[in-house]
Design a protein around this motif. Structure first.
Motif, PDB file in Angstrom:
ATOM      1  N   ALA A 113       4.712 -17.776  -3.203  1.00  0.00           N
ATOM      2  CA  ALA A 113       3.504 -17.722  -2.366  1.00  0.00           C
ATOM      3  C   ALA A 113       3.276 -16.303  -1.852  1.00  0.00           C
ATOM      4  O   ALA A 113       3.323 -16.033  -0.647  1.00  0.00           O
ATOM      5  N   PHE A 114       3.003 -15.406  -2.783  1.00  0.00           N
ATOM      6  CA  PHE A 114       2.744 -14.001  -2.467  1.00  0.00           C
ATOM      7  C   PHE A 114       1.241 -13.832  -2.328  1.00  0.00           C
ATOM      8  O   PHE A 114       0.549 -13.321  -3.195  1.00  0.00           O
ATOM      9  N   MET A 115       0.733 -14.294  -1.190  1.00  0.00           N
ATOM     10  CA  MET A 115      -0.703 -14.498  -1.010  1.00  0.00           C
ATOM     11  C   MET A 115      -1.516 -13.221  -1.029  1.00  0.00           C
ATOM     12  O   MET A 115      -2.710 -13.234  -1.339  1.00  0.00           O
ATOM     13  N   ILE A 116      -0.892 -12.069  -0.717  1.00  0.00           N
ATOM     14  CA  ILE A 116      -1.681 -10.851  -0.542  1.00  0.00           C
ATOM     15  C   ILE A 116      -2.377 -10.418  -1.827  1.00  0.00           C
ATOM     16  O   ILE A 116      -3.445  -9.806  -1.769  1.00  0.00           O
ATOM     17  N   VAL A 117      -1.808 -10.756  -2.999  1.00  0.00           N
ATOM     18  CA  VAL A 117      -2.436 -10.316  -4.245  1.00  0.00           C
ATOM     19  C   VAL A 117      -3.752 -11.047  -4.501  1.00  0.00           C
ATOM     20  O   VAL A 117      -4.541 -10.635  -5.356  1.00  0.00           O
ATOM     21  N   ALA A 128      -7.064  -6.086  -4.901  1.00  0.00           N
ATOM     22  CA  ALA A 128      -7.720  -5.868  -6.192  1.00  0.00           C
ATOM     23  C   ALA A 128      -8.550  -4.591  -6.148  1.00  0.00           C
ATOM     24  O   ALA A 128      -8.583  -3.811  -7.116  1.00  0.00           O
ATOM     25  N   ARG A 129      -9.222  -4.351  -5.024  1.00  0.00           N
ATOM     26  CA  ARG A 129     -10.030  -3.150  -4.873  1.00  0.00           C
ATOM     27  C   ARG A 129      -9.162  -1.899  -4.877  1.00  0.00           C
ATOM     28  O   ARG A 129      -9.474  -0.894  -5.539  1.00  0.00           O
ATOM     29  N   ALA A 130      -8.043  -1.937  -4.146  1.00  0.00           N
ATOM     30  CA  ALA A 130      -7.135  -0.787  -4.120  1.00  0.00           C
ATOM     31  C   ALA A 130      -6.586  -0.500  -5.511  1.00  0.00           C
ATOM     32  O   ALA A 130      -6.499   0.670  -5.930  1.00  0.00           O
ATOM     33  N   PHE A 141       2.318  -4.022  -7.176  1.00  0.00           N
ATOM     34  CA  PHE A 141       1.095  -4.665  -7.634  1.00  0.00           C
ATOM     35  C   PHE A 141      -0.030  -3.658  -7.826  1.00  0.00           C
ATOM     36  O   PHE A 141      -0.725  -3.666  -8.851  1.00  0.00           O
ATOM     37  N   VAL A 142      -0.222  -2.792  -6.856  1.00  0.00           N
ATOM     38  CA  VAL A 142      -1.354  -1.860  -6.922  1.00  0.00           C
ATOM     39  C   VAL A 142      -1.121  -0.787  -7.978  1.00  0.00           C
ATOM     40  O   VAL A 142      -2.041  -0.436  -8.734  1.00  0.00           O
ATOM     41  N   THR A 143       0.092  -0.275  -8.066  1.00  0.00           N
ATOM     42  CA  THR A 143       0.354   0.822  -9.004  1.00  0.00           C
ATOM     43  C   THR A 143       0.680   0.353 -10.411  1.00  0.00           C
ATOM     44  O   THR A 143       0.485   1.097 -11.378  1.00  0.00           O
ATOM     45  N   GLY A 144       1.198  -0.871 -10.545  1.00  0.00           N
ATOM     46  CA  GLY A 144       1.648  -1.345 -11.843  1.00  0.00           C
ATOM     47  C   GLY A 144       2.927  -0.675 -12.302  1.00  0.00           C
ATOM     48  O   GLY A 144       3.304  -0.782 -13.473  1.00  0.00           O
TER      49      GLY A 144
END
Length: 320
Positions: A120-124, A130-132, A185-188
Motif C-alpha cells: 500500500a504505497f499510496m503516494i505513487v 506523476a507530475r514530478a 519512483f520519480v528518478t527511475g
C-alpha cells in the motif's frame, strides 16, 4: 470489488476503510477482529459490514474478493501469503516485509495464484508524483544532481506499535519506505551504494536516521526520524532547476499537496492538488488492475527494490 480488512487497526478505521468505502467500484463488506467493540467505528460508515472473529474466518468468506492487511509489520508476509492462497487479492500495508528476500514469498504466492498483490504505497497514485516524474525525466530541470528528503514526526510513546521491536517497529520501516521509494519512483534509478548511515536507537528501534547514497548520476540525502517535530519534503535539484514537493507523504492531511518548480531564469511555477485523496485513488487503481483493465502502478518488484535499499542502509548503519 468486495473488500475485507484483517484487523481493526486505527489507521484502517480512519483512512483506508473510508477510502475503500468512497472508492468507485469498491465496497467494504467485512472486517476481522476478535473484539466486536472495535468494529463500531467501521460500521458507522459501512453499516452492512460483516464482522468475523478471526482472520481465517474472513479469508474463508466467499463474498470477499480482496483483503487489506494493516497488521503489525512482522505479520505482513504471513497473512499476505495466506490471503493469496485463500483466493483473495491483497493490498498490504508498508513495509510489506522487513527484509527484501522475504518479499519473494509473496511474489511466488502472487504468481501461483494469478491474483494481484501489492504494497500500500499510496503516494505513487497521487498526481504530484506523476507530475514530478514527468518533469524530471523530461529534462525540465536539466541534469539531476541531488535528491533531498526529510520525513519526521515525534512519537515517543513506547507502548505504540511503531516503537516496539518485536513487531518490526522503527522509523525507517514506518516512514523510511517513503523517503527511499519516492526517490526511486520519480528518478527511475537505483542506489549504487550507501555512503553514510547514522542510525540512532531507543528501546531496540531506530528513531533517527541520516542517510547518504550514491545513485551513480546523482547523490541522495535523507533524514528520517520519529523523535523530531513533524516535517516532510522532497527536493530534486538539477543543474537548471529544482522540483520541490512540499507535502509529499501526507498530502491533504499534514498540508496541501504542492509542486514548486524553480528554473534558472528566475521563474517559479506552483501546482496544487487541494482535493485529491491518494488512498481512494490507490483503491480504485487496485480494482482496475485486478480486473485486468490496466497495469498496477506499484508492483511487488518495486517494493522489493525499496526494501533492498532499506537493507543496504541497515547494513551500513547497523541494526542497533
Amino acid at each position: 470489488m468486495r473488500w475485507g480488512i484483517l484487523g481493526a487497526a486505527n489507521f484502517a478505521m480512519t483512512q483506508m476503510g473510508p477510502a475503500i468505502h468512497a472508492a468507485k467500484g469498491a465496497e467494504l463488506v467485512a472486517l476481522a477482529t476478535s473484539d466486536p467493540a472495535k468494529a463500531t467505528g467501521f460500521s458507522d460508515f459501512a453499516p452492512g459490514l460483516r464482522v468475523h472473529d478471526s482472520y481465517d474466518a474472513l479469508l474463508a468468506d466467499p463474498d470477499v474478493d480482496a483483503v487489506y492487511v494493516p497488521l503489525p509489520n512482522h505479520l505482513h508476509v504471513e497473512w499476505s501469503v495466506k490471503a493469496l492462497q485463500a483466493g483473495k487479492h491483497v493490498l498490504c500495508e508498508k513495509p510489506i516485509a522487513l527484509h527484501a528476500d522475504e518479499i519473494d514469498r509473496v511474489i511466488a504466492a502472487r504468481d501461483a495464484s494469478g491474483l494481484l498483490a501489492a504494497e500500500a504505497f499510496m503516494i505513487v497514485h497521487h498526481p504530484q508524483f506523476a507530475r514530478a516524474r514527468d518533469l524530471l525525466q523530461g529534462g525540465t530541470i536539466g541534469q539531476l544532481r541531488h535528491v533531498e528528503v526529510v520525513f519526521t514526526y515525534n512519537n515517543p510513546d513506547r507502548a505504540n506499535i511503531r516503537n516496539r521491536p518485536e513487531t518490526g517497529g522503527g522509523g525507517l520501516p514506518d516512514i523510511g519506505v517513503y523517503a527511499f521509494g519516492a526517490a526511486r519512483f520519480v528518478t527511475g534509478a537505483e542506489p549504487v551504494a550507501i555512503t553514510h548511515a547514522r542510525i540512532d536507537y531507543e528501546n531496540g528501534v531506530d528513531v533517527f536516521a541520516q542517510v547518504a547514497a550514491d545513485f551513480g548520476d546523482f547523490t541522495y540525502g535523507a533524514v528520517v526520524s520519529t523523535r523530531m517535530q513533524s516535517a516532510q519534503a522532497v527536493r530534486f535539484h538539477g543543474d537548471t532547476g529544482i522540483i520541490t514537493l512540499t507535502c509529499p507523504f501526507n498530502a491533504g492531511w499534514a498540508d496541501q499537496a504542492e509542486l514548486v518548480l524553480d528554473l534558472g531564469d528566475n521563474t517559479r511555477t506552483v501546482e496544487r492538488w487541494p482535493a485529491v485523496n491518494h488512498y481512494v485513488l490507490q483503491v480504485e487503481a487496485f480494482g482496475r488492475a485486478a480486473a485486468g483493465g490496466e497495469a498496477y502502478g506499484c508492483l511487488l518488484e518495486f517494493s522489493r527494490g525499496t526494501q533492498t535499499m532499506m537493507d543496504m542502509v541497515f547494513a551500513k548503519g547497523g541494526r542497533g
